[in-house]
Design a protein around this motif. Sequence first.
Motif: not given
Length: 266
Positions: A86-92, A95
């Motif tokens: 989730a962290l590697s693929r998200s853009t929040i 992060k």
Amino acid sequence: MTSSRLAHRTLVAIAYVLMLAPVVMVIMTSFFRDEIVSFPPSGLTFRWYFNAWTRREFANGFLLSLQVALIATAIGVAFGTAAALALSRSTIAAKSAINTLLLGPLAVPGIVAGTALYLFYLKLENRLDLDIVGTLPGLIAAHVLLTIPWTVRVVTASLQGLDTIAEEAAANLGARPWTVFRRVTLPMLRPGIVAANMFSFIQSFESLELTLLLVGAGKTTLPVAMLNYLEFRMDPTLAAVATVQILVVAALMLVTDRFVKLSRVV
């Protein structure tokens, strides 16, 4: 051989000696005949291995440590892998903060974390009217805090070198997200997940400081049982138990490296 290369190899050799000397000393001590360790020893014996085998607290502690480590590893690796993905693929925007929070237990000393968890469990017991301190679920929950950071760290490192072309190709051919994850992403992450399992298991199995305040009467892990034994005896029995631990961990690392090259993910 140039002088710089010779100096480099000398420094590497010194580093290996400094790292391996305590391990070699523990293994040697486990065979000393004398109850009080002295150099040179008066003889060699397997007596301390038989003594450790006959003591119930070590056997029970080993089984409890094994049970807790296996369950905590299974839970922590599952949640840690999901968090790393989730962290590697998200853009929040948060992060980085979330990643720091997940890796936080690695920076906190074990005795501090154990004390904090003990006080937290006491407050939960008062609020919920449940027994948590000294129970197996409470101990497993504490050890999950050890396994999640290691999983996030190792799997994130594995994801950084992951090529997403295969995933994109599978999605373009009509595969659903779950199918892409199960048949493409997960197999490519296998080295990182296997390494995460190994490191998580070792950290949980050998945890002393975090576990010390959370075990119950008659239900102690192997490191706590060894510490309790040390309060009354100073013979090489503990060296024998530690030698068995070293062999178990070494065998685990060799088997893991046989199927997954740890140097590629660590």
